[in-house]
Design a protein around this motif. Sequence first.
Motif, PDB file in Angstrom:
ATOM      1  N   VAL A 181     -49.323  15.921  46.799  1.00  0.00           N
ATOM      2  CA  VAL A 181     -49.624  14.990  45.705  1.00  0.00           C
ATOM      3  C   VAL A 181     -49.707  15.740  44.373  1.00  0.00           C
ATOM      4  CG1 VAL A 181     -51.352  13.380  44.799  1.00  0.00           C
ATOM      5  CG2 VAL A 181     -50.700  13.289  47.217  1.00  0.00           C
ATOM      6  N   LEU A 182     -50.247  16.952  44.400  1.00  0.00           N
ATOM      7  CA  LEU A 182     -50.284  17.758  43.178  1.00  0.00           C
ATOM      8  C   LEU A 182     -48.849  18.016  42.682  1.00  0.00           C
ATOM      9  CD1 LEU A 182     -51.798  19.469  41.077  1.00  0.00           C
ATOM     10  CD2 LEU A 182     -51.729  21.386  42.703  1.00  0.00           C
ATOM     11  N   THR A 183     -47.964  18.341  43.598  1.00  0.00           N
ATOM     12  CA  THR A 183     -46.565  18.576  43.212  1.00  0.00           C
ATOM     13  C   THR A 183     -45.924  17.307  42.662  1.00  0.00           C
ATOM     14  OG1 THR A 183     -46.259  20.421  44.732  1.00  0.00           O
ATOM     15  CG2 THR A 183     -44.283  19.191  44.136  1.00  0.00           C
ATOM     16  N   ILE A 184     -46.192  16.178  43.283  1.00  0.00           N
ATOM     17  CA  ILE A 184     -45.639  14.908  42.788  1.00  0.00           C
ATOM     18  C   ILE A 184     -46.119  14.659  41.353  1.00  0.00           C
ATOM     19  CG2 ILE A 184     -45.757  12.393  43.102  1.00  0.00           C
ATOM     20  CD1 ILE A 184     -45.917  13.038  46.191  1.00  0.00           C
ATOM     21  N   ARG A 185     -47.404  14.890  41.125  1.00  0.00           N
ATOM     22  CA  ARG A 185     -47.944  14.708  39.759  1.00  0.00           C
ATOM     23  C   ARG A 185     -47.263  15.653  38.771  1.00  0.00           C
ATOM     24  NH1 ARG A 185     -52.916  12.135  39.132  1.00  0.00           N
ATOM     25  NH2 ARG A 185     -54.179  11.789  40.993  1.00  0.00           N
ATOM     26  N   ARG A 186     -47.104  16.905  39.180  1.00  0.00           N
ATOM     27  CA  ARG A 186     -46.494  17.888  38.277  1.00  0.00           C
ATOM     28  C   ARG A 186     -45.039  17.540  37.967  1.00  0.00           C
ATOM     29  NH1 ARG A 186     -48.868  23.327  41.214  1.00  0.00           N
ATOM     30  NH2 ARG A 186     -50.567  23.759  39.741  1.00  0.00           N
ATOM     31  N   LEU A 187     -44.313  17.137  38.993  1.00  0.00           N
ATOM     32  CA  LEU A 187     -42.907  16.766  38.779  1.00  0.00           C
ATOM     33  C   LEU A 187     -42.814  15.641  37.768  1.00  0.00           C
ATOM     34  CD1 LEU A 187     -41.692  16.865  42.497  1.00  0.00           C
ATOM     35  CD2 LEU A 187     -40.949  18.426  40.690  1.00  0.00           C
ATOM     36  N   GLY A 221     -44.428  -0.235  50.981  1.00  0.00           N
ATOM     37  CA  GLY A 221     -45.226  -0.844  49.914  1.00  0.00           C
ATOM     38  C   GLY A 221     -46.456  -0.013  49.574  1.00  0.00           C
ATOM     39  N   ARG A 222     -47.111   0.531  50.604  1.00  0.00           N
ATOM     40  CA  ARG A 222     -48.308   1.348  50.348  1.00  0.00           C
ATOM     41  C   ARG A 222     -47.962   2.584  49.523  1.00  0.00           C
ATOM     42  NH1 ARG A 222     -49.356   0.394  55.723  1.00  0.00           N
ATOM     43  NH2 ARG A 222     -49.046   2.560  56.352  1.00  0.00           N
ATOM     44  N   LEU A 223     -46.861   3.227  49.885  1.00  0.00           N
ATOM     45  CA  LEU A 223     -46.468   4.430  49.139  1.00  0.00           C
ATOM     46  C   LEU A 223     -46.012   4.073  47.724  1.00  0.00           C
ATOM     47  CD1 LEU A 223     -44.682   6.303  52.039  1.00  0.00           C
ATOM     48  CD2 LEU A 223     -46.592   7.211  50.717  1.00  0.00           C
ATOM     49  N   VAL A 233     -47.349   4.186  41.867  1.00  0.00           N
ATOM     50  CA  VAL A 233     -47.627   3.449  40.624  1.00  0.00           C
ATOM     51  C   VAL A 233     -49.034   3.771  40.140  1.00  0.00           C
ATOM     52  CG1 VAL A 233     -47.949   1.139  39.638  1.00  0.00           C
ATOM     53  CG2 VAL A 233     -45.951   1.625  41.082  1.00  0.00           C
ATOM     54  N   ASP A 234     -49.984   3.834  41.073  1.00  0.00           N
ATOM     55  CA  ASP A 234     -51.371   4.174  40.709  1.00  0.00           C
ATOM     56  C   ASP A 234     -51.485   5.600  40.144  1.00  0.00           C
ATOM     57  OD1 ASP A 234     -52.207   1.695  41.439  1.00  0.00           O
ATOM     58  OD2 ASP A 234     -53.023   2.305  43.390  1.00  0.00           O
ATOM     59  N   LEU A 235     -50.559   6.475  40.557  1.00  0.00           N
ATOM     60  CA  LEU A 235     -50.552   7.839  40.001  1.00  0.00           C
ATOM     61  C   LEU A 235     -49.973   7.870  38.588  1.00  0.00           C
ATOM     62  CD1 LEU A 235     -49.272  10.209  42.877  1.00  0.00           C
ATOM     63  CD2 LEU A 235     -51.618   9.882  42.099  1.00  0.00           C
ATOM     64  N   GLY A 236     -49.429   6.731  38.162  1.00  0.00           N
ATOM     65  CA  GLY A 236     -48.837   6.668  36.821  1.00  0.00           C
ATOM     66  C   GLY A 236     -47.326   6.810  36.837  1.00  0.00           C
ATOM     67  N   ILE A 237     -46.741   6.791  38.037  1.00  0.00           N
ATOM     68  CA  ILE A 237     -45.283   6.919  38.142  1.00  0.00           C
ATOM     69  C   ILE A 237     -44.690   5.508  38.057  1.00  0.00           C
ATOM     70  CG2 ILE A 237     -43.391   7.643  39.657  1.00  0.00           C
ATOM     71  CD1 ILE A 237     -45.341   9.809  40.716  1.00  0.00           C
ATOM     72  N   ASP A 238     -44.094   5.209  36.926  1.00  0.00           N
ATOM     73  CA  ASP A 238     -43.666   3.826  36.687  1.00  0.00           C
ATOM     74  C   ASP A 238     -42.321   3.482  37.321  1.00  0.00           C
ATOM     75  OD1 ASP A 238     -42.408   5.535  35.024  1.00  0.00           O
ATOM     76  OD2 ASP A 238     -42.651   4.364  33.194  1.00  0.00           O
ATOM     77  N   LYS A 239     -41.609   4.488  37.804  1.00  0.00           N
ATOM     78  CA  LYS A 239     -40.345   4.208  38.522  1.00  0.00           C
ATOM     79  C   LYS A 239     -40.449   4.832  39.916  1.00  0.00           C
ATOM     80  CE  LYS A 239     -37.305   3.928  34.476  1.00  0.00           C
ATOM     81  NZ  LYS A 239     -38.230   4.214  33.384  1.00  0.00           N
ATOM     82  N   PRO A 240     -41.271   4.255  40.785  1.00  0.00           N
ATOM     83  CA  PRO A 240     -41.517   4.879  42.098  1.00  0.00           C
ATOM     84  C   PRO A 240     -40.273   4.841  42.987  1.00  0.00           C
ATOM     85  CG  PRO A 240     -42.472   2.692  42.010  1.00  0.00           C
ATOM     86  CD  PRO A 240     -41.961   2.978  40.631  1.00  0.00           C
TER      87      PRO A 240
END
Length: 297
Positions: free
Chosen positions: A157-163, A190-192, A197-204
Motif C-alpha cells: 500500500v505504501l508503494t501504491i501511494r508513492r506511485l 469493487g472492494r479494491l 478511491v479512498d486512498l485518493g486514486i481517482d482513476k483506480p
Amino acid sequence: MRGTVPVLEARGTPFPSAPFVRFSTLWVQVTGTWCNLQCVHCLNASGPRDPWLKPLCAERVRHAIRESEALGVKDIYFTGGEPFLHREILPLLGVALAAAPTTVLTNGAAISEATVAALASLARGAPYSLEIRVSLDDVDPERNDRVRGRGAWARAVLTIRRLHAHGLLPIVAATEDPGGEGQVGPGLYGRLRDFLVDLGIDKPRVKILPLFPAGRLAGRGGDLLSEEVLDGFDRGQLQCAEARVVADGGVYACPILAGLPGARLSAGDLEESFRPVPLFHPACVTCFETGMTCRNA
Ligand code: SF4
C-alpha cells in the motif's frame, strides 16, 4: 469463432495444442523465481532462497528486447519472482520503454521512494507508457498477509501511494480465493476499487486473477484439456497464441508455465518459438474456463 485460426498439433506430444497466431507480447522473467516474499498461492513457487529458475543477466534481457522489437512486439512485461530485486531493473526498463509499452509486475515490497522517483522520471522521458502492477490480495491487511506474508500489505500500500504521488497510475492485481479454500464470492473487484478511491486514486485500476493449480498449488488440479473439451473453442483466444516468455533456459509458452520443460518452445531464439503450444498442464484448464490473460487488459 471456431475455425478463425489454424489449429495445428504440437509436434511429438499427445496433448491438444494452441496455434501460434501472431506475436504481440514479450514477457521477461527477469528474476526467475527469486522473490523477497513466499506467497502460499504463488503460481511459480517463487521465494527468497535458492530459486529453482535463475534470474536473467542483463545482456540476455537486452537481446530479447531487441529481437522482439524486430519481430513487431506490441507490449512488454517484466515479471519474476520480484523484478525489483534485479540490480539492473531500471536501465532494463529504459531499454524496454524505447521499444514498446512496458509493465512491471511487483509485490511492491522492495521499492524505495528513490526507485519510485526514478520510475516516474523514466516514464516522463519514454516514448511508450510505463505501468506498475502491484499485487494486493485484499483490502484487509490480515487476510492479505495470511497468504502473502507478514507486513506485505503495508509495504504494497505504501508503494501504491508513492506511485500515485509521483504521477504513475498503479494497477492493483488480486488473486481470487488466494487461500484456495473455495471461498469465491462477488465483490473483490469493487472492494479494491473503493479502497483505491479512498486512498485518493481517482482513476483506480484493478485486475482480478484466478487461482492456478501451478507452482505452490500444483497438485490441486487434476484435469487436463482434451480435443473433446476444446471442440468448438477458438484456441487463438488463449494468451499462448500470441505471447512468449524469455526465462532461464529458453523461451516458454506463457508466464504461468515458464521454466517447465513441457512449456519450453526454443532454447533461446524468439522466432523459433513461434509454433503451436502443447496444452499439457492443469493450468491450461483454468485459462480455458476463465478466459483469463496475464496482460493488464
Ligand atoms: S497455462 Fe494458459 S497460457 Fe499457458 S500454455 Fe496453458 S492455456 Fe496457454
